[in-house]
Design an enzyme around this catalytic site. Structure first.
Site, PDB file in Angstrom:
ATOM      1  N   GLU A  84      -7.349   4.777   7.564  1.00  0.00           N
ATOM      2  CA  GLU A  84      -7.114   6.208   7.324  1.00  0.00           C
ATOM      3  C   GLU A  84      -8.320   6.835   6.638  1.00  0.00           C
ATOM      4  OE1 GLU A  84      -3.283   5.707   5.439  1.00  0.00           O
ATOM      5  OE2 GLU A  84      -2.447   5.165   7.394  1.00  0.00           O
ATOM      6  N   SER A  86       2.752  -2.096  10.348  1.00  0.00           N
ATOM      7  CA  SER A  86       4.193  -2.176  10.610  1.00  0.00           C
ATOM      8  C   SER A  86       4.812  -3.533  10.265  1.00  0.00           C
ATOM      9  CB  SER A  86       4.496  -1.779  12.059  1.00  0.00           C
ATOM     10  OG  SER A  86       4.060  -0.449  12.311  1.00  0.00           O
ATOM     11  N   GLY A 123       1.788   2.322  10.826  1.00  0.00           N
ATOM     12  CA  GLY A 123       2.743   3.417  10.725  1.00  0.00           C
ATOM     13  C   GLY A 123       3.367   3.816  12.056  1.00  0.00           C
ATOM     14  N   GLU A 165      -6.078  -4.872  10.139  1.00  0.00           N
ATOM     15  CA  GLU A 165      -5.059  -3.858  10.407  1.00  0.00           C
ATOM     16  C   GLU A 165      -5.400  -3.130  11.699  1.00  0.00           C
ATOM     17  OE1 GLU A 165      -2.886  -2.655   6.505  1.00  0.00           O
ATOM     18  OE2 GLU A 165      -4.547  -1.306   6.852  1.00  0.00           O
ATOM     19  N   HIS A 216      -9.829   1.312   4.363  1.00  0.00           N
ATOM     20  CA  HIS A 216      -8.590   1.479   5.131  1.00  0.00           C
ATOM     21  C   HIS A 216      -8.880   2.396   6.319  1.00  0.00           C
ATOM     22  CE1 HIS A 216      -4.585   2.727   6.291  1.00  0.00           C
ATOM     23  NE2 HIS A 216      -4.148   1.642   5.678  1.00  0.00           N
ATOM     24  N   ASN A 265       0.870  -1.178   0.000  1.00  0.00           N
ATOM     25  CA  ASN A 265       0.000   0.000   0.000  1.00  0.00           C
ATOM     26  C   ASN A 265       0.907   1.227   0.000  1.00  0.00           C
ATOM     27  OD1 ASN A 265      -1.771   2.065   0.525  1.00  0.00           O
ATOM     28  ND2 ASN A 265      -2.319   1.378   2.592  1.00  0.00           N
ATOM     29  N   TRP A 266       1.044   1.835  -1.164  1.00  0.00           N
ATOM     30  CA  TRP A 266       1.969   2.974  -1.270  1.00  0.00           C
ATOM     31  C   TRP A 266       1.437   4.209  -0.551  1.00  0.00           C
ATOM     32  CZ3 TRP A 266       4.011   3.342  -7.045  1.00  0.00           C
ATOM     33  CH2 TRP A 266       4.753   2.196  -7.350  1.00  0.00           C
ATOM     34  N   LYS A 267       0.157   4.216  -0.209  1.00  0.00           N
ATOM     35  CA  LYS A 267      -0.487   5.414   0.362  1.00  0.00           C
ATOM     36  C   LYS A 267      -0.216   6.611  -0.558  1.00  0.00           C
ATOM     37  CE  LYS A 267      -0.281   3.325   4.854  1.00  0.00           C
ATOM     38  NZ  LYS A 267      -0.446   3.484   6.278  1.00  0.00           N
TER      39      LYS A 267
HETATM   40  P1  PGA Z   1       2.352   0.333   7.673  1.00  0.00           P
HETATM   41  O1  PGA Z   1       0.928   0.552   6.953  1.00  0.00           O
HETATM   42  O2  PGA Z   1       2.912  -0.955   7.143  1.00  0.00           O
HETATM   43  O3  PGA Z   1       3.178   1.524   7.254  1.00  0.00           O
HETATM   44  O4  PGA Z   1       2.093   0.278   9.137  1.00  0.00           O
HETATM   45  C1  PGA Z   1       0.069  -0.514   6.677  1.00  0.00           C
HETATM   46  C2  PGA Z   1      -1.200  -0.015   6.076  1.00  0.00           C
HETATM   47  O5  PGA Z   1      -1.684   1.044   6.493  1.00  0.00           O
HETATM   48  O6  PGA Z   1      -1.777  -0.647   5.151  1.00  0.00           O
END
Ligand code: PGA
Length: 253
Positions: free
Chosen positions: A97, A211, A173, A167, A95, A9-11
């Site tokens: 976020e 993470s 993150g 998640e 997600h 997931n590049w965000k």
């Molecule tokens: P992260 O993000 O590996 O940077 O914790 C995972 C995600 O949000 O899909």
């Protein structure tokens, strides 16, 4: 045995030049990895770049969100048939976020998953509890409600064609990974709910995200109900992401 999947997931990261380098690094090494599947989930503007770079490779691609609508007056939204036009086979929905920053509720997430399914895409439906919810001991209630809503909107058939990602919000993150046992406990719980929807739904891949890095991937993927990872930060680094892909390929389950 369910095949493992590692999805990056590049965000909201990347750029044409940086993407070229990252994709080139993955393509150079793809032949050295075992059987696990691999995908990258990129910002919308880079779908054309990624589709031309990855066509014919082992790496599939997709987006990080999709509209619940097919077309119409929805400024700024991107519809599932548009993603299909660019060769996407996967799309993240729900997600944390987006749930937190765009107030997406589980009903909307379910509708987005359904919209993806109707265009032949596989939605990666994210669920997960916050730190406060974990500390309050309500993890199961929270992820249980999130998954139940997706099942109610998509039906057992739709869920069987989906991927789930657990998640925990507190692990995203933050560098704080759920322990393999913590991940397994929730995955097993989710598996039970999926199985009660249908036998096929019980077999959908359940990815862990939060993470994931090269250093912890093997232990996570050794858990019987952890079918791979949804990887954020570490998916932007060729050697980290390749090592995670290798760990998934080497996993025994
Ligand atoms: P992260 O993000 O590996 O940077 O914790 C995972 C995600 O949000 O899909």
């Amino acid at each position: 045995m369910r095949r493992k999947l590692v999805a990056g997931n590049w965000k909201m990261h990347g750029g044409l030049a940086a993407n070229r380098e990252l994709l080139g690094g993955l393509l150079n090494q793809q032949a050295t990895v075992g059987s696990a599947a691999c995908a990258v989930l990129v910002p919308f503007p880079y779908l054309a770049q990624v589709s031309s770079a990855l066509a014919g490779s082992r790496i599939s691609w997709g987006a990080q969100d999709v509209s619940e609508h097919v077309s119409g007056a929805f400024t700024g939204e991107v519809a599932a048939p548009m993603l299909a036009d660019f060769g996407c086979t996967l799309v993240i929905v729900g997600h944390s976020e987006r749930r937190a920053l765009h107030s997406e509720d589980s009903r909307t997430v379910g509708k987005k998953a359904l919209s993806a399914l109707r265009s032949g895409l596989t939605p990666i439906i994210c669920v997960g509890e916050s730190l406060a919810e974990r500390e309050a001991g309500v993890t199961r209630e929270i992820v249980g409600q999130q998954i139940a809503e997706a099942i109610s909107v998509c039906g057992a058939g739709g869920i069987s064609a989906s991927i789930i990602a657990y998640e925990p919000v507190w692990a995203i993150g933050t560098g704080k990974t759920a322990s393999p046992e913590q991940a397994q406990e929730v995955h097993e719980f989710l598996r039970g709910i999926l199985m009660s929807a249908s036998v096929e739904a019980g077999q959908v891949p359940i990815l862990y995200g939060g993470s994931v890095k090269a250093a912890n991937a093997a232990a996570l993927f050794a858990m019987p109900d952890v079918d791979g990872g949804l990887v954020g930060g570490a998916s932007l680094l060729v050697s980290e992401f390749m090592d995670i892909w290798r760990a998934a390929s080497a996993a025994r389950y």
